[in-house]
Write a protein that holds these residues in place. Sequence first.
Motif, PDB file in Angstrom:
ATOM      1  N   GLU A  23       0.829  -1.212   0.000  1.00 49.89           N
ATOM      2  CA  GLU A  23       0.000   0.000   0.000  1.00 49.89           C
ATOM      3  C   GLU A  23       0.860   1.257   0.000  1.00 49.89           C
ATOM      4  N   GLY A  24       1.977   1.184  -0.726  1.00 43.52           N
ATOM      5  CA  GLY A  24       2.846   2.339  -0.839  1.00 43.52           C
ATOM      6  C   GLY A  24       3.725   2.600   0.365  1.00 43.52           C
ATOM      7  N   GLU A  25       3.590   1.797   1.423  1.00 44.78           N
ATOM      8  CA  GLU A  25       4.385   1.996   2.633  1.00 44.78           C
ATOM      9  C   GLU A  25       5.784   1.417   2.426  1.00 44.78           C
ATOM     10  N   ILE A  26       6.798   2.153   2.847  1.00 44.92           N
ATOM     11  CA  ILE A  26       8.184   1.703   2.720  1.00 44.92           C
ATOM     12  C   ILE A  26       8.711   1.338   4.104  1.00 44.92           C
ATOM     13  N   PHE A  27       9.310   0.171   4.211  1.00 41.77           N
ATOM     14  CA  PHE A  27       9.905  -0.292   5.458  1.00 41.77           C
ATOM     15  C   PHE A  27      11.426  -0.193   5.298  1.00 41.77           C
ATOM     16  N   SER A  28      12.016   0.830   5.881  1.00 34.64           N
ATOM     17  CA  SER A  28      13.438   1.097   5.642  1.00 34.64           C
ATOM     18  C   SER A  28      14.227   1.037   6.942  1.00 34.64           C
ATOM     19  N   ARG A  29      15.536   0.802   6.796  1.00 33.52           N
ATOM     20  CA  ARG A  29      16.407   0.725   7.968  1.00 33.52           C
ATOM     21  C   ARG A  29      17.856   0.935   7.516  1.00 33.52           C
ATOM     22  N   TYR A  30      18.632   1.620   8.349  1.00 38.44           N
ATOM     23  CA  TYR A  30      20.072   1.712   8.103  1.00 38.44           C
ATOM     24  C   TYR A  30      20.726   0.385   8.481  1.00 38.44           C
ATOM     25  N   ILE A  31      21.524  -0.162   7.585  1.00 37.06           N
ATOM     26  CA  ILE A  31      22.207  -1.432   7.805  1.00 37.06           C
ATOM     27  C   ILE A  31      23.707  -1.206   7.672  1.00 37.06           C
ATOM     28  N   GLN A  32      24.472  -1.681   8.653  1.00 34.67           N
ATOM     29  CA  GLN A  32      25.924  -1.508   8.622  1.00 34.67           C
ATOM     30  C   GLN A  32      26.592  -2.680   7.900  1.00 34.67           C
ATOM     31  N   PHE A  33      27.532  -2.367   7.033  1.00 34.53           N
ATOM     32  CA  PHE A  33      28.363  -3.353   6.366  1.00 34.53           C
ATOM     33  C   PHE A  33      29.810  -3.147   6.819  1.00 34.53           C
ATOM     34  N   THR A  34      30.630  -4.176   6.692  1.00 38.43           N
ATOM     35  CA  THR A  34      31.963  -4.138   7.291  1.00 38.43           C
ATOM     36  C   THR A  34      33.044  -4.498   6.278  1.00 38.43           C
ATOM     37  N   GLU A  35      34.292  -4.303   6.705  1.00 39.06           N
ATOM     38  CA  GLU A  35      35.435  -4.671   5.882  1.00 39.06           C
ATOM     39  C   GLU A  35      35.469  -6.177   5.635  1.00 39.06           C
ATOM     40  N   ASP A  36      34.976  -6.960   6.615  1.00 42.10           N
ATOM     41  CA  ASP A  36      34.950  -8.409   6.443  1.00 42.10           C
ATOM     42  C   ASP A  36      34.090  -8.819   5.253  1.00 42.10           C
ATOM     43  N   GLN A  37      33.138  -7.983   4.866  1.00 43.67           N
ATOM     44  CA  GLN A  37      32.271  -8.266   3.725  1.00 43.67           C
ATOM     45  C   GLN A  37      32.836  -7.709   2.417  1.00 43.67           C
ATOM     46  N   GLY A  38      34.050  -7.146   2.492  1.00 40.61           N
ATOM     47  CA  GLY A  38      34.692  -6.615   1.293  1.00 40.61           C
ATOM     48  C   GLY A  38      34.485  -5.139   1.071  1.00 40.61           C
ATOM     49  N   VAL A  39      34.030  -4.415   2.092  1.00 46.60           N
ATOM     50  CA  VAL A  39      33.784  -2.982   1.948  1.00 46.60           C
ATOM     51  C   VAL A  39      35.061  -2.206   2.243  1.00 46.60           C
ATOM     52  N   THR A  40      35.535  -1.448   1.256  1.00 44.49           N
ATOM     53  CA  THR A  40      36.727  -0.605   1.444  1.00 44.49           C
ATOM     54  C   THR A  40      36.465   0.848   1.092  1.00 44.49           C
ATOM     55  N   ASP A  41      35.414   1.089   0.302  1.00 45.15           N
ATOM     56  CA  ASP A  41      35.057   2.449  -0.085  1.00 45.15           C
ATOM     57  C   ASP A  41      33.589   2.469  -0.481  1.00 45.15           C
ATOM     58  N   LYS A  42      33.119   3.626  -0.955  1.00 46.58           N
ATOM     59  CA  LYS A  42      31.703   3.756  -1.297  1.00 46.58           C
ATOM     60  C   LYS A  42      31.310   2.829  -2.430  1.00 46.58           C
ATOM     61  N   SER A  43      32.185   2.660  -3.424  1.00 42.42           N
ATOM     62  CA  SER A  43      31.865   1.802  -4.561  1.00 42.42           C
ATOM     63  C   SER A  43      31.676   0.354  -4.137  1.00 42.42           C
ATOM     64  N   SER A  44      32.594  -0.151  -3.318  1.00 37.44           N
ATOM     65  CA  SER A  44      32.474  -1.537  -2.860  1.00 37.44           C
ATOM     66  C   SER A  44      31.310  -1.696  -1.899  1.00 37.44           C
ATOM     67  N   LEU A  45      30.985  -0.643  -1.136  1.00 39.63           N
ATOM     68  CA  LEU A  45      29.822  -0.693  -0.246  1.00 39.63           C
ATOM     69  C   LEU A  45      28.548  -0.897  -1.058  1.00 39.63           C
ATOM     70  N   ASN A  46      28.386  -0.139  -2.135  1.00 34.67           N
ATOM     71  CA  ASN A  46      27.204  -0.291  -2.988  1.00 34.67           C
ATOM     72  C   ASN A  46      27.161  -1.665  -3.642  1.00 34.67           C
TER      73      ASN A  46
END
Length: 883
Positions: free
Chosen positions: A241-264
């Motif tokens: 019904e058009g409702e959005i269920f959103s949340r900030y989720i943290q990602f880490t270096e262990d998941q391969g995150v080193t910069d904004k590009s890898s985060l996305n």
Amino acid sequence: MTPTLFKPKETNYENAGIGFLSDCISCIVTEEENGQYEAELEFPTNAKYADYLQEYGYQIKAKPNDEDDYMIFDIYDHFMDVFTKTLTVKAKSRTNRLGRRAVGNVVISNKTGLEAMKMLENGMDASSDIKLHSNITTRSSTTFEVTNPLSCIGGSQGSMLQLWGGEIKHEPFKLSLLKRRGRDNVTTVRYGKDLEGLTVDFNYEGLLTRVLPYADLQNDQGVTERIYGSPVDSKYIGNYEGEIFSRYIQFTEDQGVTDKSSLNKVAKNYFTSMNPGVDKPSCQLKVNVRKLEENSKTKKFASFRKLSLCDTFTVIHQKTKVDITAKVRSIKYDSLLEKVVEISAGDERFTFFEDQVKKLEETMKTMPTKQYASSFVDYITDLINGVDGGAVYQYPKNRPYATYYLDTDSIETAKDVIVINSQGIGFSRKGWKGPFEYGWTIDGILNASFIKSGILEGIMFRTSFEESFTGVEIEKGRINFIGWDGKTKIGRITPVSSKDAEGISVILEKGNFFMLTDGDGAKVLEIPYNSKRDAELLNTYGTLTHDGDLHVKGDLYIEKGKLFIDGQEVKPGGNGSGGGGGGGVPPELTTDQEKNAWAIWQFFKEKGWSIESIAGMLGNMQSESGIMPDIDEISGGGGYGLVQWTPKSKLVDWCNERGLDYRTLDAQCQRIQWEMENNVQWFPNYERPDLANISFREFTQLKDVKLAADYFIAFYEHPKDVNQPIRGTQAQYWYDKLKDLKPPTAGWLSPVRANYVVTQEWDEPDYNSGGAAGIHGGIDLASVPAGSTPDIYAANSGTIMTVGNNPALEGNYIMIDHGNSYYTYYGHLSSVNVKQGDKVTNATVIGVMGTTGASTGVHLHFEVRRGGSTATSRINPRDVITF
């Protein structure tokens, strides 16, 4: 199928046994996925075999479902209803007999499900005619000690069901752990609204349709910076019904995150491979097939009759157009009519959520502040649910006006009785005629001897001890003390009437007001009769505990004892020192392996182990892990850590239960010490008959290095080859290298040597973010007197690693590398006296206390990190320093 009765220990179920239970009124078999498997039968009280049906151990043969010919159930309970004249009999699956067998010690290493089941079967203290089977070909490892086969297969910790997965199937002479018991995608249900016999509950708790990714990364200067990625939307984002269920989720270096590009790049998989199903509501169904069949509008649900236990099917919510895969969790089967009568189903996430709720409830029961109330709730629940026997009696029978609840079958023999009539509820422990000493009348008067738990809320409370003495009266927020005439108020406690004040005032009318102890009458508090502003207003005696702020405008005198502020002692210098790290690493040790060996050496020396036994263990660790804590088994066998715990979960689960980081050397040393204290993992090895049977604790007192190495490999490690002389050679090497070394004379000291007070502990909510960033992570030391700026010292010898400034956090800060994986961090400094690369001792002044950065007053934010220099490696500073 008509049920059949068999004698205890009967094994030939092809014959008729004692006889057919042709008097059976009802026979309902309930089976839950990997859970209970029971039959409940009803008979008239004058049934042909009624006497046998009320005896423990007799068996009933009945058809349990549409797939199997029959199942055998052991009778374990019965209930006779004298009013309806029915006998209810309860029986459990014959496979429950496996719970009577004992399993001493079975070590399963890299085995298939079938191999593991056979090892478990051979490891029982006595044989059973119930065989164990599995068709699971995947391999896993575990250890079973001092338990029973049912717990080994279906328990919650380290069980085969947990490690190998699968679904349990019961048969009269076989218990199987099958890779898949049910069928997939049997049918599809398009659900619109509830119908008679069908209830579908959708749970939107935890639903997510948009993820806002972020990560906390450390830059080249060692400062943690937060970066944000692009929103990631579920394909179902427009279905609610058009409702959005959103949340900030943290990602880490262990998941391969080193910069904004890898985060996305990482975050885009959140709704697919990382958390499938999180964008759908949870679903639970309950189907009463009988009621559904009676409803002419339910032909489209006829496919429910095809479902069996563990089958999956699709539920489509027609309003949201979202499809959910549900699994049959429980089946009730009418054995007489040979048809399913009730089905319960749900998806994986819903079942998981329910399980977490139960675990949370159990956890809350152990909380100190909840322990009493929880114990009482459990006590009441047991009383209500655990009643054995009893009856309900209505009087008189033709036109009853009273109902009696009895603790026996007869009103004449009953002692504990509850009666309900139009005037109220009465309680008696002396039979149905009373006296009813306690009760609750229809006009609201409650007479009870003791109210144990709950909230009492009302307008007035009054005590009565004698006819002429009222005692204490509570009304309109005031506590009144009533005189012997029952009328005169001789004193009262009342809210302060001033509009700008809060609290209570004690109003005196005659003489002094005293509060005395209940025992010897000693004074606790006194308000003198002649109290004056410039004289004594209040005297206290003994220990006085004050919660909240204490403002002292006059002089503060301490004649005896110590002064504590905010729970911490104000100290004249703060020269305390603590353990953790054994005072530093000798300069002779330079490699990571040597430093780890020294830390292990020091840890177990402090625990009272002989240095010979420690060396013997180090020789084994060198072969197992290279004395490296965060290392998996090279061969891929599932082992991990210093001694290669197998499976890895044995260590991980233990550490998680205690809030420890399983990857650290300190946590793994604690695990070994716990194993020694509880004699876990240590048992004789018959491949080494030359080694006498000694306990783990006796091992820690050995005085022969090579003998200690032999014992550790044979009694603790248990490899295939227990004769490995190299381990004794390695043990001797470590003994010779470490036995004469001494830690540096410098040790851990408080970084503040002037008067100070602790204003925030490391595990309290982070103040700057209001708790959003987790715990504080350090300890705050404020100067005394407040606002003064004492020197800040290095807490131990080391090298200045980083000097920097972060206005949004700790302002001017310093980080020191102390070696042996220890680091310290000093924040909010007003000035810095050192530069990167400087060597310091615990006598070096590195800066001055201040209030730079996100600070509300002069103080030092001090952190200790172990195993790494990042914020994720923070430990409680009290682990190494006594403040």
